[in-house]
Write an enzyme that holds these catalytic residues in place. Sequence first.
Site, PDB file in Angstrom:
ATOM      1  CG  ASN A  13      -1.722   1.249   1.375  1.00 44.09           C
ATOM      2  OD1 ASN A  13      -1.782   2.064   0.456  1.00 44.09           O
ATOM      3  ND2 ASN A  13      -2.361   1.418   2.527  1.00 44.09           N
ATOM      4  CD1 TRP A  14       3.391   1.070  -3.010  1.00 44.65           C
ATOM      5  CD2 TRP A  14       3.235   2.257  -4.909  1.00 44.65           C
ATOM      6  NE1 TRP A  14       4.003   0.351  -4.010  1.00 44.65           N
ATOM      7  CE2 TRP A  14       3.923   1.056  -5.186  1.00 44.65           C
ATOM      8  CE3 TRP A  14       3.016   3.157  -5.957  1.00 44.65           C
ATOM      9  CZ2 TRP A  14       4.391   0.738  -6.454  1.00 44.65           C
ATOM     10  CZ3 TRP A  14       3.475   2.845  -7.228  1.00 44.65           C
ATOM     11  CH2 TRP A  14       4.159   1.644  -7.466  1.00 44.65           C
ATOM     12  CE  LYS A  15      -0.032   3.285   4.759  1.00 45.96           C
ATOM     13  NZ  LYS A  15       0.108   3.392   6.205  1.00 45.96           N
ATOM     14  CG  HIS A 105      -5.663   2.058   5.385  1.00 41.03           C
ATOM     15  ND1 HIS A 105      -5.178   3.002   6.256  1.00 41.03           N
ATOM     16  CD2 HIS A 105      -4.666   1.170   5.174  1.00 41.03           C
ATOM     17  CE1 HIS A 105      -3.909   2.689   6.548  1.00 41.03           C
ATOM     18  NE2 HIS A 105      -3.584   1.585   5.897  1.00 41.03           N
ATOM     19  CD  GLU A 107      -2.748   5.633   6.731  1.00 41.17           C
ATOM     20  OE1 GLU A 107      -2.732   5.685   5.496  1.00 41.17           O
ATOM     21  OE2 GLU A 107      -1.847   5.072   7.400  1.00 41.17           O
ATOM     22  CD  GLU A 175      -3.088  -2.302   7.403  1.00 41.50           C
ATOM     23  OE1 GLU A 175      -1.979  -2.552   6.918  1.00 41.50           O
ATOM     24  OE2 GLU A 175      -3.716  -1.253   7.175  1.00 41.50           O
ATOM     25  N   GLY A 181       2.947   2.476  10.830  1.00 42.24           N
ATOM     26  CA  GLY A 181       3.923   3.556  10.712  1.00 42.24           C
ATOM     27  C   GLY A 181       4.664   3.874  12.000  1.00 42.24           C
ATOM     28  CB  SER A 221       5.689  -1.636  12.062  1.00 40.29           C
ATOM     29  OG  SER A 221       5.304  -0.295  12.336  1.00 40.29           O
ATOM     30  N   GLY A 242       3.120  -0.962   4.302  1.00 36.86           N
ATOM     31  CA  GLY A 242       3.099   0.456   3.963  1.00 36.86           C
ATOM     32  C   GLY A 242       4.495   0.948   3.629  1.00 36.86           C
ATOM     33  N   GLY A 243       5.150   1.578   4.596  1.00 38.73           N
ATOM     34  CA  GLY A 243       6.455   2.217   4.379  1.00 38.73           C
ATOM     35  C   GLY A 243       7.472   1.330   3.689  1.00 38.73           C
TER      36      GLY A 243
HETATM   37  P1  13P Z   1       3.317   0.543   7.669  1.00 37.54           P
HETATM   38  O1  13P Z   1       3.819  -0.741   7.059  1.00 37.54           O
HETATM   39  O2  13P Z   1       4.030   1.764   7.168  1.00 37.54           O
HETATM   40  O3  13P Z   1       3.239   0.449   9.162  1.00 37.54           O
HETATM   41  O4  13P Z   1       1.799   0.737   7.141  1.00 37.54           O
HETATM   42  C1  13P Z   1       0.914  -0.314   7.227  1.00 37.54           C
HETATM   43  C2  13P Z   1      -0.298   0.043   6.475  1.00 37.54           C
HETATM   44  O5  13P Z   1      -1.045   0.930   6.847  1.00 37.54           O
HETATM   45  C3  13P Z   1      -0.566  -0.705   5.238  1.00 37.54           C
HETATM   46  O6  13P Z   1      -1.870  -0.469   4.781  1.00 37.54           O
END
Ligand code: 13P
Length: 263
Positions: A13-15, A105, A107, A175, A181, A221, A242-243
């Site tokens: 997930n590149w956000k 998600h 967010e 999640e 993050g 993470s 994510g990251g």
């Molecule tokens: P991180 O891997 O950056 O913690 O993000 C997880 C995430 O929200 C994937 O959708």
Amino acid sequence: MAMTTRMPLIAGNWKMNLDHLQAVAFVQKLHWTLKDAGHDHSTVEVAVFPPFTDLRTVQTLLDADKIPFGLGAQDLSTHDSGAYTGEISGAFLSKLDARYVIIGHSERREYHAEGDDVVAAKVQAALRHGLVPVICVGETSDDLEKFGASAVPVAQLRAALEGVAADADIVVAYEPVWAIGSGQAATPDQAQDVCAKLRDVVAEVLDADAAARTRVLYGGSVKAANIAGFMREPDVDGALVGGASLLVDEFSSIIRFQKHVGV
Ligand code: 13P
């Protein structure tokens, strides 16, 4: 419930990162890196979830270079068409050969006030257009303190699955909000415990077959250094990253977790 036939899914997930030009460079590099490492795509499925403005470009690249990555969007509208400025229809995503769409998600739940009703309507919209919803659920650190780890994700998943047919193709992603993050992932035991409970919800609301075939991912993470621990758990079928999905070497090591797990 240990089912070994579920194909692991590693999803990035590149956000709101990487424009369409950066996306091309990233996907090409990731493909070459996996190829050089001799990655066998029949053992682990890879999917990328770029921003909307990258989707057409990435789709064209995957198609032209025969890169076997799944393509997903990060959100969709509850509506199919009409006067909804700024919204993206599931119909448009299927036209782009997107296979997946992330729904619920944390967010989106937090910054766009998406409640369980909106999440459920988006799941229906995805299924109407032949997209596989990646349904995200997870507890905040407050929820964790008050209710423990599984109560909130279990309730969120029950609500999201309302009205879903037993034969629907879905993915569930656990999640924990506190792990996203933060650099502080859940332990494999914690992830296993909640993922198993989420699988029970799929069994209860859909049926036992659906529970056996549905992939339940862990996210929060995830890194090359901790993926093996999660993938050893019987009810964790992959990761929503994510990251670390923005770093070619790191993401390719996560995809190649079998090197570390020894399965
Ligand atoms: P991180 O891997 O950056 O913690 O993000 C997880 C995430 O929200 C994937 O959708």
